[in-house]
Scaffold this motif. Structure first.
Motif, PDB file in Angstrom:
ATOM      1  N   UNK A   1       0.822  -1.210   0.000  1.00  0.00           N
ATOM      2  CA  UNK A   1       0.000   0.000   0.000  1.00  0.00           C
ATOM      3  C   UNK A   1       0.857   1.262   0.000  1.00  0.00           C
ATOM      4  N   UNK A   2       1.936   1.256   0.775  1.00  0.00           N
ATOM      5  CA  UNK A   2       2.833   2.426   0.799  1.00  0.00           C
ATOM      6  C   UNK A   2       3.435   2.675  -0.574  1.00  0.00           C
ATOM      7  N   UNK A   3       3.802   1.602  -1.278  1.00  0.00           N
ATOM      8  CA  UNK A   3       4.371   1.765  -2.623  1.00  0.00           C
ATOM      9  C   UNK A   3       3.327   2.286  -3.599  1.00  0.00           C
ATOM     10  N   UNK A   4       2.125   1.761  -3.517  1.00  0.00           N
ATOM     11  CA  UNK A   4       1.054   2.195  -4.412  1.00  0.00           C
ATOM     12  C   UNK A   4       0.745   3.685  -4.213  1.00  0.00           C
ATOM     13  N   UNK A   5       0.746   4.137  -2.966  1.00  0.00           N
ATOM     14  CA  UNK A   5       0.375   5.522  -2.654  1.00  0.00           C
ATOM     15  C   UNK A   5       1.482   6.522  -2.989  1.00  0.00           C
ATOM     16  N   UNK A   6       2.710   6.073  -3.116  1.00  0.00           N
ATOM     17  CA  UNK A   6       3.817   7.001  -3.359  1.00  0.00           C
ATOM     18  C   UNK A   6       3.621   7.762  -4.667  1.00  0.00           C
ATOM     19  N   UNK A   7       3.862   9.056  -4.673  1.00  0.00           N
ATOM     20  CA  UNK A   7       3.699   9.829  -5.911  1.00  0.00           C
ATOM     21  C   UNK A   7       4.716   9.482  -6.986  1.00  0.00           C
ATOM     22  N   UNK A   8       5.793   8.766  -6.660  1.00  0.00           N
ATOM     23  CA  UNK A   8       6.811   8.473  -7.675  1.00  0.00           C
ATOM     24  C   UNK A   8       6.581   7.131  -8.368  1.00  0.00           C
ATOM     25  N   UNK A   9       5.614   6.318  -7.905  1.00  0.00           N
ATOM     26  CA  UNK A   9       5.432   5.000  -8.502  1.00  0.00           C
ATOM     27  C   UNK A   9       4.374   4.999  -9.594  1.00  0.00           C
ATOM     28  N   UNK A  10       4.680   4.251 -10.655  1.00  0.00           N
ATOM     29  CA  UNK A  10       3.676   3.848 -11.626  1.00  0.00           C
ATOM     30  C   UNK A  10       3.099   2.502 -11.174  1.00  0.00           C
ATOM     31  N   UNK A  11       2.035   2.063 -11.825  1.00  0.00           N
ATOM     32  CA  UNK A  11       1.497   0.726 -11.606  1.00  0.00           C
ATOM     33  C   UNK A  11       1.844  -0.123 -12.824  1.00  0.00           C
ATOM     34  N   UNK A  12       2.416  -1.296 -12.592  1.00  0.00           N
ATOM     35  CA  UNK A  12       2.761  -2.212 -13.676  1.00  0.00           C
ATOM     36  C   UNK A  12       2.439  -3.627 -13.234  1.00  0.00           C
ATOM     37  N   UNK A  13       2.213  -4.507 -14.202  1.00  0.00           N
ATOM     38  CA  UNK A  13       1.766  -5.858 -13.864  1.00  0.00           C
ATOM     39  C   UNK A  13       2.909  -6.840 -13.659  1.00  0.00           C
TER      40      UNK A  13
ATOM     41  N   UNK B   1      -5.946   5.697  -3.061  1.00  0.00           N
ATOM     42  CA  UNK B   1      -5.663   6.585  -4.182  1.00  0.00           C
ATOM     43  C   UNK B   1      -6.967   7.199  -4.659  1.00  0.00           C
ATOM     44  N   UNK B   2      -6.886   8.407  -5.221  1.00  0.00           N
ATOM     45  CA  UNK B   2      -8.035   8.922  -5.953  1.00  0.00           C
ATOM     46  C   UNK B   2      -8.108   8.225  -7.305  1.00  0.00           C
ATOM     47  N   UNK B   3      -9.260   8.255  -7.919  1.00  0.00           N
ATOM     48  CA  UNK B   3      -9.417   7.615  -9.228  1.00  0.00           C
ATOM     49  C   UNK B   3      -8.458   8.232 -10.248  1.00  0.00           C
ATOM     50  N   UNK B   4      -8.351   9.554 -10.254  1.00  0.00           N
ATOM     51  CA  UNK B   4      -7.502  10.206 -11.245  1.00  0.00           C
ATOM     52  C   UNK B   4      -6.024   9.925 -11.001  1.00  0.00           C
ATOM     53  N   UNK B   5      -5.611   9.859  -9.735  1.00  0.00           N
ATOM     54  CA  UNK B   5      -4.219   9.517  -9.446  1.00  0.00           C
ATOM     55  C   UNK B   5      -3.913   8.093  -9.905  1.00  0.00           C
ATOM     56  N   UNK B   6      -4.860   7.182  -9.670  1.00  0.00           N
ATOM     57  CA  UNK B   6      -4.657   5.802 -10.098  1.00  0.00           C
ATOM     58  C   UNK B   6      -4.555   5.714 -11.613  1.00  0.00           C
ATOM     59  N   UNK B   7      -5.442   6.387 -12.321  1.00  0.00           N
ATOM     60  CA  UNK B   7      -5.412   6.347 -13.781  1.00  0.00           C
ATOM     61  C   UNK B   7      -4.127   6.970 -14.320  1.00  0.00           C
ATOM     62  N   UNK B   8      -3.646   8.014 -13.662  1.00  0.00           N
ATOM     63  CA  UNK B   8      -2.377   8.618 -14.066  1.00  0.00           C
ATOM     64  C   UNK B   8      -1.232   7.615 -13.931  1.00  0.00           C
ATOM     65  N   UNK B   9      -1.198   6.891 -12.819  1.00  0.00           N
ATOM     66  CA  UNK B   9      -0.149   5.905 -12.592  1.00  0.00           C
ATOM     67  C   UNK B   9      -0.233   4.752 -13.593  1.00  0.00           C
ATOM     68  N   UNK B  10      -1.447   4.422 -14.043  1.00  0.00           N
ATOM     69  CA  UNK B  10      -1.654   3.287 -14.944  1.00  0.00           C
ATOM     70  C   UNK B  10      -1.374   3.654 -16.398  1.00  0.00           C
ATOM     71  N   UNK B  11      -1.648   4.882 -16.791  1.00  0.00           N
ATOM     72  CA  UNK B  11      -1.624   5.236 -18.214  1.00  0.00           C
ATOM     73  C   UNK B  11      -0.608   6.330 -18.565  1.00  0.00           C
ATOM     74  N   UNK B  12      -0.756   7.497 -17.965  1.00  0.00           N
ATOM     75  CA  UNK B  12       0.034   8.655 -18.390  1.00  0.00           C
ATOM     76  C   UNK B  12       1.502   8.542 -17.985  1.00  0.00           C
ATOM     77  N   UNK B  13       1.754   8.120 -16.751  1.00  0.00           N
ATOM     78  CA  UNK B  13       3.145   8.047 -16.296  1.00  0.00           C
ATOM     79  C   UNK B  13       3.976   7.045 -17.108  1.00  0.00           C
TER      80      UNK B  13
END
Length: 305
Positions: free
Chosen positions: A170-182, A213-225
């Protein structure tokens, strides 16, 4: 490969432990000449000194600083374990000094790899602070013992490694520097649930249920970053991760109130729920929640030749 349009350079240093630090530095120099990012599975994991994940990250940040190559540290939470907050702090500090460093994580407390790999060379229990019972054989779902570990080590195959806590993830997911990857891996329907469930798990569990996470922060980590990580070398990525006129028509249409992962370590290929449509290059590959057979509209991602 870089001259032929390869997007980046991948390193699995923990899997090739005889690769010297100078050899890694030389490869960073090659990547830097082409403006290619270096995507690295670090040399060490865990917190045991002197060969800790902190030392491993120091090697990579130094290589990036010396050569000017962009650095991407892969799945920070599974490599760092309890040291993950310190690794994220190091990356944040490096970025504040204008080093091009990024990282990513996946939302599971277990990783997965081949049991024959160098990761399980002698001393692995101390490195990860786990034992045989924390290993799960992907093919059958059984937890291992010393005897079954030694048996499967001879034949090879995928094993889940339960080495993280939910707090670390959870700490890694919430960090502003992390993207989400599978970091997905699947063989004949067996493997890791992250292959099918990563992004719906983020949107269902960590956004809707836990408000991590907010929805927009999550989507940013998944797509834009991720798109931004690659667009310096691959200009076509400027048309990914955005919804605007002229961007590639790659779209996932989901219900934020129902999206959730369904894949498990027993059934890792099970489809998620709550995803109505997926368009790739403007063509529906999922329609009304159903995967469309024999539809392959994707195009290769390449750097300019």
């Amino acid at each position: 490969g870089l001259q032929r349009g390869a997007v980046a350079v991948g390193f699995g240093i923990q899997y090739t432990p005889n690769a010297s630090r100078w050899e890694i530095l030389e490869m960073f120099r090659v990547a830097a000449r082409y403006g290619a990012s270096c995507h690295v599975h670090m040399r060490h994991a865990g917190v045991k000194e002197p060969a800790s994940s902190i030392q491993a990250l120091e090697e990579l940040i130094a290589a990036a600083a010396i050569t000017g190559a962009p650095l991407h540290v892969v799945h920070i939470q599974s490599t760092g374990g309890p040291a993950t907050p310190k690794l994220l702090q190091m990356i944040t500090e490096a970025k504040s000094r204008n080093l091009d460093v990024t990282t990513e994580c996946y939302p599971y407390i277990a990783g997965m790899t081949d049991i024959k790999s160098a990761i399980f060379d002698e001393g692995w229990q101390q490195v990860f602070d786990i034992d045989y019972k924390d290993l799960q054989w992907a093919a059958t779902g059984e937890r291992l013992t010393k005897e079954t570990f030694n048996e499967y080590r001879k034949t090879g195959g995928m094993v889940a490694v339960f080495s993280m806590t939910e707090e670390i993830v959870t700490a890694a997911i919430k960090s502003p520097v992390t993207m989400i990857a599978s970091d997905g891996i699947l063989e004949k329907g067996k493997g890791h649930p992250r292959t099918a469930g990563t992004y719906s798990r983020i949107l269902g569990k960590y956004v809707r249920e836990q408000n991590a996470l907010t929805l927009m922060d999550a989507l940013t980590k998944i797509t834009l970053m991720p798109a931004r990580r690659l667009e310096r070398r691959v200009p076509s990525m400027k048309n990914k991760g955005r919804i605007r006129v002229g961007a590639d028509a790659d779209l996932t249409i989901f219900d934020p109130q129902s999206i959730i992962d369904k894949s498990t370590f027993q059934e890792p290929a099970k489809y998620s729920e709550g995803i109505r449509f997926v368009f790739v290059n403007g063509v529906a590959v999922v329609k009304d929640g159903q995967l469309q057979p024999d539809v392959f509209p994707g195009r290769a991602v390449r750097a300019p030749l």
